[in-house]
Enzyme design. Sequence first.
Site, PDB file in Angstrom:
ATOM      1  N   GLY A  46       0.819  -1.199   0.000  1.00 56.41           N
ATOM      2  CA  GLY A  46       0.000   0.000   0.000  1.00 56.41           C
ATOM      3  C   GLY A  46       0.853   1.248   0.000  1.00 56.41           C
ATOM      4  N   GLN A  51       3.086   9.890   0.988  1.00 51.87           N
ATOM      5  CA  GLN A  51       4.374   9.186   1.024  1.00 51.87           C
ATOM      6  C   GLN A  51       5.257   9.498  -0.177  1.00 51.87           C
ATOM      7  OE1 GLN A  51       2.407   5.193   1.943  1.00 51.87           O
ATOM      8  NE2 GLN A  51       4.349   5.011   2.988  1.00 51.87           N
ATOM      9  N   CYS A  93       5.994  -0.106   7.256  1.00 53.73           N
ATOM     10  CA  CYS A  93       5.634   1.036   6.406  1.00 53.73           C
ATOM     11  C   CYS A  93       6.828   1.404   5.543  1.00 53.73           C
ATOM     12  CB  CYS A  93       5.242   2.214   7.302  1.00 53.73           C
ATOM     13  SG  CYS A  93       4.858   3.714   6.395  1.00 53.73           S
ATOM     14  N   LEU A  94       6.567   1.675   4.270  1.00 54.33           N
ATOM     15  CA  LEU A  94       7.659   2.044   3.362  1.00 54.33           C
ATOM     16  C   LEU A  94       8.334   3.344   3.790  1.00 54.33           C
ATOM     17  CD1 LEU A  94       5.955   1.173  -0.052  1.00 54.33           C
ATOM     18  CD2 LEU A  94       7.791  -0.110   1.087  1.00 54.33           C
ATOM     19  N   HIS A 135      -4.211   1.485   7.318  1.00 57.19           N
ATOM     20  CA  HIS A 135      -2.856   2.056   7.377  1.00 57.19           C
ATOM     21  C   HIS A 135      -2.712   3.211   6.378  1.00 57.19           C
ATOM     22  CE1 HIS A 135       1.694   1.445   7.672  1.00 57.19           C
ATOM     23  NE2 HIS A 135       1.552   2.271   6.645  1.00 57.19           N
ATOM     24  N   GLU A 136      -3.193   2.986   5.155  1.00 54.19           N
ATOM     25  CA  GLU A 136      -3.037   4.028   4.125  1.00 54.19           C
ATOM     26  C   GLU A 136      -3.950   5.224   4.399  1.00 54.19           C
ATOM     27  OE1 GLU A 136      -0.453   3.729   2.492  1.00 54.19           O
ATOM     28  OE2 GLU A 136      -0.193   1.622   2.938  1.00 54.19           O
ATOM     29  N   HIS A 139      -2.404   7.542   6.786  1.00 60.34           N
ATOM     30  CA  HIS A 139      -1.404   8.448   6.171  1.00 60.34           C
ATOM     31  C   HIS A 139      -2.059   9.743   5.696  1.00 60.34           C
ATOM     32  CE1 HIS A 139       2.463   6.433   6.081  1.00 60.34           C
ATOM     33  NE2 HIS A 139       1.939   5.334   5.584  1.00 60.34           N
TER      34      HIS A 139
HETATM   35 ZN   LIG Z   1       2.803   3.500   5.592  1.00 62.33          ZN
END
Ligand SMILES: [Zn+2]
Length: 171
Positions: A46, A51, A93-94, A135-136, A139
């Site tokens: 995701g 991000q 998380c990226l 999660h997304e 963000h």
């Molecule tokens: Zn994330």
Amino acid sequence: MALRKIITIGHPTLVRKALLIEVIDQEVIDLAHDMVETLLAAPGVGLAAPQVDVSRRLIVVDISVGEDPASLHILVNPEIVSQEGSVVCEEGCLSIPDVHEKVVRPHRVVVRGRNLEGDEVRVEGEDYLARALCHEIDHLDGRLFIDRLSPLKRALVKKRLRKEIARNESR
Ligand SMILES: [Zn+2]
């Protein structure tokens, strides 16, 4: 399509509330396609527009990481309309490299948003998909998964990442 740079913890865009997308124009469509490419290259399940340093309400989720086209969700202005249950599971998380911690998420969610054609869509997700959607969407509200940890755990993670955070904050 082009790969976008994924920003990491400490960058101010990650803690900002992202803006609603009023018009799905070519810029939004290009952004969405770039985000899919960036997500699959990472690889990850995701990605939210903040991000890639774009403070707008757009997410892409694909828990198959490109294996199954039907599992790709591109959602404009997504919002959780209902949720049920709770599950504790490890999450990463990226934008927070090399950190994996257990986070509580709903077992099931229904998310409403728009697709790139502007049609209203609903996505029902359980378990891992529910987790990824939550999660997304977090963000988009400037919330990272470590913000859902206990204050002590969060402090430990931030201590581990202090160099990365300091570098991003000093930009
Ligand atoms: Zn994330």
